[in-house]
Design an enzyme around this catalytic site. Sequence first.
Site, PDB file in Angstrom:
ATOM      1  N   TYR A   1     139.220  93.379  -1.367  1.00  0.00           N
ATOM      2  CA  TYR A   1     138.499  92.593  -2.380  1.00  0.00           C
ATOM      3  C   TYR A   1     138.046  93.502  -3.539  1.00  0.00           C
ATOM      4  O   TYR A   1     138.257  93.198  -4.718  1.00  0.00           O
ATOM      5  CB  TYR A   1     137.296  91.882  -1.731  1.00  0.00           C
ATOM      6  CG  TYR A   1     136.337  91.300  -2.739  1.00  0.00           C
ATOM      7  CD1 TYR A   1     136.598  90.074  -3.343  1.00  0.00           C
ATOM      8  CD2 TYR A   1     135.182  91.994  -3.117  1.00  0.00           C
ATOM      9  CE1 TYR A   1     135.736  89.562  -4.301  1.00  0.00           C
ATOM     10  CE2 TYR A   1     134.323  91.492  -4.067  1.00  0.00           C
ATOM     11  CZ  TYR A   1     134.596  90.276  -4.652  1.00  0.00           C
ATOM     12  OH  TYR A   1     133.746  89.769  -5.618  1.00  0.00           O
ATOM     13  N   SER A  33     135.818  89.875 -11.706  1.00  0.00           N
ATOM     14  CA  SER A  33     136.079  88.538 -11.138  1.00  0.00           C
ATOM     15  C   SER A  33     137.264  87.802 -11.750  1.00  0.00           C
ATOM     16  O   SER A  33     137.683  86.775 -11.215  1.00  0.00           O
ATOM     17  CB  SER A  33     134.848  87.651 -11.282  1.00  0.00           C
ATOM     18  OG  SER A  33     134.015  87.862 -10.187  1.00  0.00           O
ATOM     19  N   VAL A  93     132.232  90.576 -14.555  1.00  0.00           N
ATOM     20  CA  VAL A  93     131.062  91.368 -14.940  1.00  0.00           C
ATOM     21  C   VAL A  93     131.430  92.657 -15.686  1.00  0.00           C
ATOM     22  O   VAL A  93     130.543  93.370 -16.153  1.00  0.00           O
ATOM     23  CB  VAL A  93     130.132  91.689 -13.744  1.00  0.00           C
ATOM     24  CG1 VAL A  93     129.492  90.442 -13.182  1.00  0.00           C
ATOM     25  CG2 VAL A  93     130.851  92.484 -12.674  1.00  0.00           C
ATOM     26  N   TYR A 101     130.430  81.425 -13.153  1.00  0.00           N
ATOM     27  CA  TYR A 101     129.257  81.528 -12.287  1.00  0.00           C
ATOM     28  C   TYR A 101     128.434  80.240 -12.420  1.00  0.00           C
ATOM     29  O   TYR A 101     129.008  79.165 -12.505  1.00  0.00           O
ATOM     30  CB  TYR A 101     128.427  82.777 -12.630  1.00  0.00           C
ATOM     31  CG  TYR A 101     129.267  84.012 -12.849  1.00  0.00           C
ATOM     32  CD1 TYR A 101     130.143  84.463 -11.854  1.00  0.00           C
ATOM     33  CD2 TYR A 101     129.218  84.724 -14.033  1.00  0.00           C
ATOM     34  CE1 TYR A 101     130.918  85.590 -12.039  1.00  0.00           C
ATOM     35  CE2 TYR A 101     130.003  85.860 -14.223  1.00  0.00           C
ATOM     36  CZ  TYR A 101     130.844  86.279 -13.228  1.00  0.00           C
ATOM     37  OH  TYR A 101     131.627  87.382 -13.417  1.00  0.00           O
ATOM     38  N   LYS A 152     140.065  87.022  -9.506  1.00  0.00           N
ATOM     39  CA  LYS A 152     140.026  85.898  -8.563  1.00  0.00           C
ATOM     40  C   LYS A 152     141.026  84.803  -8.945  1.00  0.00           C
ATOM     41  O   LYS A 152     141.481  84.039  -8.087  1.00  0.00           O
ATOM     42  CB  LYS A 152     138.593  85.338  -8.484  1.00  0.00           C
ATOM     43  CG  LYS A 152     137.645  86.362  -7.821  1.00  0.00           C
ATOM     44  CD  LYS A 152     136.163  86.047  -7.963  1.00  0.00           C
ATOM     45  CE  LYS A 152     135.360  87.131  -7.247  1.00  0.00           C
ATOM     46  NZ  LYS A 152     133.991  87.296  -7.643  1.00  0.00           N
TER      47      LYS A 152
HETATM   48  N1  GLU Z   1     133.276  92.952  -7.922  1.00  0.00           N
HETATM   49  C1  GLU Z   1     132.198  92.167  -8.425  1.00  0.00           C
HETATM   50  C2  GLU Z   1     131.284  91.742  -7.309  1.00  0.00           C
HETATM   51  O1  GLU Z   1     131.741  91.407  -6.251  1.00  0.00           O
HETATM   52  C3  GLU Z   1     132.774  90.982  -9.139  1.00  0.00           C
HETATM   53  C4  GLU Z   1     131.708  90.168  -9.770  1.00  0.00           C
HETATM   54  C5  GLU Z   1     132.123  89.440 -10.997  1.00  0.00           C
HETATM   55  O2  GLU Z   1     132.836  89.929 -11.864  1.00  0.00           O
HETATM   56  O3  GLU Z   1     131.686  88.310 -11.074  1.00  0.00           O
HETATM   57  O4  GLU Z   1     130.108  91.746  -7.418  1.00  0.00           O
END
Ligand code: GLU
Length: 304
Positions: free
Chosen positions: A188, A63, A258, A240, A66
Amino acid sequence: MNYQKILEDIYEEIKPFAHDGKQADYIPALAEVDPDQFGIYLSLLDGKHFSLGACESKFSIQSISKVFSLAIALSILGKDLWQRIGKEPSGTAFNSLVQLEYENGKPRNPFINAGAIVLADVLLTHLENPEEFFINFVRTLAGNPAIDYSTEVATSEQGCCYLNASIAYLLKHHGNLENDVERVLHFYCLMCSVEMSCKDLAQAFKAFARSSEPFSHAGVNLTISRVKRINAIMQTCGFYDEAGEFSFLVGLPGKSGVGGGIVAVCPSKYAIAVWSPRLNGRGNSIMGMKALELFTTYTTESIF
Ligand code: GLU
């Protein structure tokens, strides 16, 4: 300030937690990572740097990607981006569908999966070769041309991304995806699969700590105003449904993934990245959170 000694003291202090939590295993390729690793890299804006442990080992940024896609999408769409994505904390899990349903397909913010799937869609619509553009943007930010996608991790995630697929179809249903759902999911997952080290991340995020010398690459301009807004969203939505806790404990804008990475910035001072794969129940690195909490406590260098 003796930063090296501070990093060493922190490592001694967090060692007792080295085996708490476990690495993400809902993406099969991430379950294979050795969970008992730790690295940290501090990059000061004056050019000095300090590090400890596996700070040059590459890991899946997940993530954290992002932040890069937000920087590009914001540069492309400007404030129109906020018609498709909100900028409020979600208070729900990163892959939750519930809120997206009752808010009619407008994701709360760009850092939950729904928001980042819309970012992927924006990049696909507006860039001629989005895969190449994205990786070149990250390479330039980090100053490392060897940074790349992991097709193994991307394929592994795409083979089981049922929740993300559900989110994407819900977005499509509400008219908030312009491209084909499978195409968006593929891109993505690819962005999430990028592998970087703590050194790469700290280097890349110096662009978000700097207010003079704005970063610019192939038409993406990290102006002072954009950096301010991206940092604000990292501060309120970067962890999160634990963004409040991170703000409370660490006091810096940042973003976690994650894969166990966390990167944070102290405006006008430094960028710092830490990696340790074992996560807490909310998906954030346990050693990483503790290390950063102690770092801003010992240095007294946070934004508050
Ligand atoms: N590729 C992971 C997902 O979509 C990213 C999640 C993350 O790192 O928060 O679940």
